[in-house]
Design a protein around this motif. Structure first.
Motif, PDB file in Angstrom:
ATOM      1  N   THR A   1       1.038  -0.919  -0.125  1.00  0.00           N
ATOM      2  CA  THR A   1      -0.010   0.206   0.000  1.00  0.00           C
ATOM      3  C   THR A   1       1.357   1.507   0.126  1.00  0.00           C
ATOM      4  OG1 THR A   1      -0.272   0.324   2.498  1.00  0.00           O
ATOM      5  CG2 THR A   1      -1.570  -1.143   1.504  1.00  0.00           C
ATOM      6  N   LEU A   2       0.365   2.371  -0.330  1.00  0.00           N
ATOM      7  CA  LEU A   2       0.681   3.959   0.144  1.00  0.00           C
ATOM      8  C   LEU A   2       2.452   4.324   1.128  1.00  0.00           C
ATOM      9  CD1 LEU A   2       1.871   5.940  -2.203  1.00  0.00           C
ATOM     10  CD2 LEU A   2      -0.118   7.413  -1.728  1.00  0.00           C
ATOM     11  N   PRO A   3       0.715   3.726   2.515  1.00  0.00           N
ATOM     12  CA  PRO A   3       1.286   4.246   3.580  1.00  0.00           C
ATOM     13  C   PRO A   3       2.656   3.091   3.725  1.00  0.00           C
ATOM     14  CG  PRO A   3      -0.509   3.817   3.542  1.00  0.00           C
ATOM     15  CD  PRO A   3      -0.937   3.438   2.005  1.00  0.00           C
TER      16      PRO A   3
ATOM     17  N   LEU B   1       8.012   2.475   4.328  1.00  0.00           N
ATOM     18  CA  LEU B   1       9.804   0.805   4.069  1.00  0.00           C
ATOM     19  C   LEU B   1      10.877   2.148   3.415  1.00  0.00           C
ATOM     20  CD1 LEU B   1       9.575  -1.737   3.325  1.00  0.00           C
ATOM     21  CD2 LEU B   1       9.594  -1.812   1.256  1.00  0.00           C
ATOM     22  N   ASN B   2      10.116   2.996   2.715  1.00  0.00           N
ATOM     23  CA  ASN B   2      11.275   4.046   2.177  1.00  0.00           C
ATOM     24  C   ASN B   2      11.775   4.219   3.248  1.00  0.00           C
ATOM     25  OD1 ASN B   2      10.879   3.800  -0.741  1.00  0.00           O
ATOM     26  ND2 ASN B   2       9.447   5.558  -0.499  1.00  0.00           N
ATOM     27  N   ASP B   3      11.259   4.888   4.443  1.00  0.00           N
ATOM     28  CA  ASP B   3      12.285   5.526   5.517  1.00  0.00           C
ATOM     29  C   ASP B   3      12.783   4.789   6.123  1.00  0.00           C
ATOM     30  OD1 ASP B   3      10.979   7.569   5.143  1.00  0.00           O
ATOM     31  OD2 ASP B   3       8.900   7.380   6.447  1.00  0.00           O
TER      32      ASP B   3
ATOM     33  N   TYR C   1      11.946   8.045  -6.436  1.00  0.00           N
ATOM     34  CA  TYR C   1      11.569   7.115  -7.051  1.00  0.00           C
ATOM     35  C   TYR C   1       9.848   7.370  -8.235  1.00  0.00           C
ATOM     36  CZ  TYR C   1      15.621   4.349  -7.980  1.00  0.00           C
ATOM     37  OH  TYR C   1      17.505   4.093  -8.258  1.00  0.00           O
ATOM     38  N   SER C   2       9.517   7.110  -8.923  1.00  0.00           N
ATOM     39  CA  SER C   2       8.099   6.880  -9.059  1.00  0.00           C
ATOM     40  C   SER C   2       7.486   5.978  -8.591  1.00  0.00           C
ATOM     41  CB  SER C   2       8.380   6.524 -10.730  1.00  0.00           C
ATOM     42  OG  SER C   2       6.784   5.907 -11.424  1.00  0.00           O
ATOM     43  N   LYS C   3       6.665   6.251  -7.810  1.00  0.00           N
ATOM     44  CA  LYS C   3       5.708   5.652  -6.848  1.00  0.00           C
ATOM     45  C   LYS C   3       5.228   4.219  -7.757  1.00  0.00           C
ATOM     46  CE  LYS C   3       5.126   9.034  -2.908  1.00  0.00           C
ATOM     47  NZ  LYS C   3       6.149   9.544  -3.225  1.00  0.00           N
ATOM     48  N   ALA C   4       4.688   4.181  -9.296  1.00  0.00           N
ATOM     49  CA  ALA C   4       4.194   3.162  -9.144  1.00  0.00           C
ATOM     50  C   ALA C   4       5.100   2.786 -10.086  1.00  0.00           C
ATOM     51  CB  ALA C   4       3.628   3.540 -10.806  1.00  0.00           C
ATOM     52  N   SER C   5       6.168   2.863 -10.803  1.00  0.00           N
ATOM     53  CA  SER C   5       7.373   1.688 -10.793  1.00  0.00           C
ATOM     54  C   SER C   5       7.695   0.903  -9.067  1.00  0.00           C
ATOM     55  CB  SER C   5       8.179   2.498 -11.689  1.00  0.00           C
ATOM     56  OG  SER C   5      10.008   1.855 -12.245  1.00  0.00           O
ATOM     57  N   LEU C   6       8.221   1.805  -8.284  1.00  0.00           N
ATOM     58  CA  LEU C   6       8.662   1.288  -7.489  1.00  0.00           C
ATOM     59  C   LEU C   6       7.598   0.094  -6.644  1.00  0.00           C
ATOM     60  CD1 LEU C   6      11.237   1.164  -5.474  1.00  0.00           C
ATOM     61  CD2 LEU C   6      10.225   3.243  -3.944  1.00  0.00           C
ATOM     62  N   SER C   7       6.211   0.291  -7.036  1.00  0.00           N
ATOM     63  CA  SER C   7       5.188  -0.141  -6.180  1.00  0.00           C
ATOM     64  C   SER C   7       4.970  -1.826  -7.042  1.00  0.00           C
ATOM     65  CB  SER C   7       4.051  -0.023  -6.607  1.00  0.00           C
ATOM     66  OG  SER C   7       3.674   1.067  -5.310  1.00  0.00           O
ATOM     67  N   ARG C   8       5.298  -1.741  -8.241  1.00  0.00           N
ATOM     68  CA  ARG C   8       5.330  -2.850  -9.025  1.00  0.00           C
ATOM     69  C   ARG C   8       6.040  -3.742  -8.826  1.00  0.00           C
ATOM     70  NH1 ARG C   8       3.737   1.157 -13.300  1.00  0.00           N
ATOM     71  NH2 ARG C   8       5.951   1.379 -13.954  1.00  0.00           N
ATOM     72  N   ARG C   9       7.594  -3.105  -8.550  1.00  0.00           N
ATOM     73  CA  ARG C   9       8.546  -4.118  -8.719  1.00  0.00           C
ATOM     74  C   ARG C   9       8.954  -4.791  -6.623  1.00  0.00           C
ATOM     75  NH1 ARG C   9      12.974  -4.256 -12.334  1.00  0.00           N
ATOM     76  NH2 ARG C   9      12.206  -2.686 -13.799  1.00  0.00           N
ATOM     77  N   LEU C  10       7.717  -3.658  -6.040  1.00  0.00           N
ATOM     78  CA  LEU C  10       8.064  -4.787  -5.146  1.00  0.00           C
ATOM     79  C   LEU C  10       6.735  -5.339  -4.607  1.00  0.00           C
ATOM     80  CD1 LEU C  10       8.533  -1.171  -2.627  1.00  0.00           C
ATOM     81  CD2 LEU C  10       9.805  -3.296  -2.656  1.00  0.00           C
TER      82      LEU C  10
ATOM     83  N   GLU D   1      10.358  10.537  -9.845  1.00  0.00           N
ATOM     84  CA  GLU D   1       9.326  11.390  -9.936  1.00  0.00           C
ATOM     85  C   GLU D   1      10.104  13.101 -10.858  1.00  0.00           C
ATOM     86  OE1 GLU D   1       6.817  11.496  -9.510  1.00  0.00           O
ATOM     87  OE2 GLU D   1       6.381   9.610  -7.677  1.00  0.00           O
ATOM     88  N   THR D   2       9.833  14.162 -11.079  1.00  0.00           N
ATOM     89  CA  THR D   2      10.313  15.297 -11.402  1.00  0.00           C
ATOM     90  C   THR D   2      11.026  15.553 -10.882  1.00  0.00           C
ATOM     91  OG1 THR D   2       8.251  15.754 -12.458  1.00  0.00           O
ATOM     92  CG2 THR D   2       9.270  17.467 -12.172  1.00  0.00           C
ATOM     93  N   SER D   3      11.180  15.986  -9.270  1.00  0.00           N
ATOM     94  CA  SER D   3      11.907  17.125  -8.239  1.00  0.00           C
ATOM     95  C   SER D   3      13.169  16.368  -8.377  1.00  0.00           C
ATOM     96  CB  SER D   3      10.992  17.172  -7.170  1.00  0.00           C
ATOM     97  OG  SER D   3      11.262  15.118  -6.380  1.00  0.00           O
ATOM     98  N   LEU D   4      13.086  14.716  -8.837  1.00  0.00           N
ATOM     99  CA  LEU D   4      14.365  14.259  -8.495  1.00  0.00           C
ATOM    100  C   LEU D   4      15.090  13.746  -9.848  1.00  0.00           C
ATOM    101  CD1 LEU D   4      16.630  12.288  -7.326  1.00  0.00           C
ATOM    102  CD2 LEU D   4      14.949  10.427  -7.711  1.00  0.00           C
ATOM    103  N   GLN D   5      14.809  14.168 -11.610  1.00  0.00           N
ATOM    104  CA  GLN D   5      15.376  14.452 -12.257  1.00  0.00           C
ATOM    105  C   GLN D   5      15.973  15.808 -12.721  1.00  0.00           C
ATOM    106  OE1 GLN D   5      11.761  13.897 -15.119  1.00  0.00           O
ATOM    107  NE2 GLN D   5      11.054  12.222 -15.116  1.00  0.00           N
ATOM    108  N   GLU D   6      15.039  17.196 -11.748  1.00  0.00           N
ATOM    109  CA  GLU D   6      15.951  18.112 -12.140  1.00  0.00           C
ATOM    110  C   GLU D   6      17.059  18.228 -11.017  1.00  0.00           C
ATOM    111  OE1 GLU D   6      12.963  21.533 -11.316  1.00  0.00           O
ATOM    112  OE2 GLU D   6      11.649  21.100 -13.135  1.00  0.00           O
ATOM    113  N   ARG D   7      17.304  17.307 -10.091  1.00  0.00           N
ATOM    114  CA  ARG D   7      18.520  17.189  -9.313  1.00  0.00           C
ATOM    115  C   ARG D   7      19.516  16.195  -9.780  1.00  0.00           C
ATOM    116  NH1 ARG D   7      15.952  15.176  -4.095  1.00  0.00           N
ATOM    117  NH2 ARG D   7      17.645  13.744  -3.502  1.00  0.00           N
ATOM    118  N   ILE D   8      19.302  15.791 -11.253  1.00  0.00           N
ATOM    119  CA  ILE D   8      19.835  15.277 -11.494  1.00  0.00           C
ATOM    120  C   ILE D   8      20.484  15.943 -12.482  1.00  0.00           C
ATOM    121  CG2 ILE D   8      20.465  13.295 -12.936  1.00  0.00           C
ATOM    122  CD1 ILE D   8      18.293  11.256 -10.844  1.00  0.00           C
ATOM    123  N   LEU D   9      19.793  16.288 -13.288  1.00  0.00           N
ATOM    124  CA  LEU D   9      20.050  17.641 -14.211  1.00  0.00           C
ATOM    125  C   LEU D   9      21.029  18.341 -13.958  1.00  0.00           C
ATOM    126  CD1 LEU D   9      16.339  18.391 -16.206  1.00  0.00           C
ATOM    127  CD2 LEU D   9      19.360  17.558 -17.276  1.00  0.00           C
ATOM    128  N   ASN D  10      21.278  18.402 -12.599  1.00  0.00           N
ATOM    129  CA  ASN D  10      21.958  20.076 -12.313  1.00  0.00           C
ATOM    130  C   ASN D  10      23.046  19.002 -12.126  1.00  0.00           C
ATOM    131  OD1 ASN D  10      22.474  22.497 -10.911  1.00  0.00           O
ATOM    132  ND2 ASN D  10      22.303  21.524  -8.810  1.00  0.00           N
TER     133      ASN D  10
END
Length: 286
Positions: free
Chosen positions: A14-16, A21-23, A36-45, A228-237
């Motif tokens: 579940t999302l919670p 688990l991330n924490d 990470y993309s929540k949808a992608s990470l959930s599928r893998r888990l 996620e978009t915020s992480l993409q921008e950090r990596i672009l930097n």
């Protein structure tokens, strides 16, 4: 006779639970998957839990208490899909639009970020060899996954894989055959030693690690789609700071620079393959 069905809901996160688990992973192991993309990470888990028949609580217990298992978990959760000369049009574009510029440098440092088992690094090495630029180029391959990096360092692939990669090589427009660059050993193929000598593979976490060199060329394809978009921008930097003035950033046909800030920092060289060139000499942090 009764037929009992496996309750797959027991193996669905579940999302919670995903947030918890991330924490746990961040606190215990220092890896941050929260962007990470929540949808992608959930599928893998979900897949890990279903295959291993683990409930969420079983999985959390293993991650907290079994450090050896965590490495296996990390190998399973990270994406390791690659092939040599993947997306032949990308290599055509690099050969035609990037290499003529790079050839003017005295030394060419290249970075394949998220290199998995090394196929892109060796594809770039072959590309530089065919262009007569091997002597002044060095290619770094990095990934978060230590297991695939060990495979990359060996440079040995099944002959079946090499045969499947051969079509990409031909479609990219290169002369000869892909097998010309390998020594065939029964059912395996080993990359020629001269194509390995100017390569280095090492662990690097795009999320938490800093720049480690100044590059003329960075390739990071089929990776951003899992962030996620915020992480993409950090990596672009991170990539922006890691590129020399007028250096090239290659994101591939499935990903693009969407941030207006970074669009102002790069010139588009090829809009289909999303190849960009850094503008100016500044390395100002975003």
């Amino acid at each position: 006779m009764k037929i009992y069905k496996v309750q797959t809901a027991a193996y669905t996160i579940t999302l919670p639970q995903l947030t918890e688990l991330n924490d746990v992973i961040k606190k215990v192991h220092g890896f941050d998957f929260s962007e990470y993309s929540k949808a992608s990470l959930s599928r893998r888990l979900d897949r890990i839990m279903q295959i291993k028949k683990l409930t969420y609580y079983d999985l959390k217990h293993l991650i907290i208490n079994d450090h050896e298992y965590f490495q296996t978990f990390l190998d399973e959760i990270t994406v390791n899909v690659t092939e040599m000369f993947r997306d032949p049009n990308f290599y055509k574009a690099v050969n035609a639009q990037v290499l003529p510029y790079l050839s003017s440098y005295q030394h060419i440092k290249m970075w394949s970020a998220g290199c998995s088992s090394g196929e892109e690094v060796y594809s770039l090495s072959i590309l530089m060899h065919l262009a007569g630029l091997s002597a002044k180029s060095f290619i770094y391959g990095t990934d978060i996954n230590t297991e695939v990096l060990q495979e990359a360092k060996k440079g040995i692939y099944s002959f079946r894989k090499i045969k499947s990669y051969a079509e990409n090589y031909t479609l990219a427009g290169f002369s000869g055959s892909l097998s010309d660059h390998f020594t065939i050993m029964y059912d395996a193929a080993s990359i020629h030693s001269e194509l390995k000598q100017n390569t280095l593979f090492s662990v690097h976490n795009l999320i938490s690690d800093n720049t480690f060199n100044e590059f003329q060329f960075i390739s990071c394809r089929n990776v951003f789609i899992y962030f996620e978009t915020s992480l993409q921008e950090r990596i672009l930097n991170l990539f922006y700071k890691s590129l020399c003035p007028l250096g090239f950033l290659c994101l591939g046909s499935k990903e693009a620079i969407r941030s207006d800030y970074f669009k102002s920092k790069f010139k588009t060289i090829n809009s289909k393959e999303n190849i960009y060139q850094k503008i100016g000499a500044s390395s100002t942090t975003y």
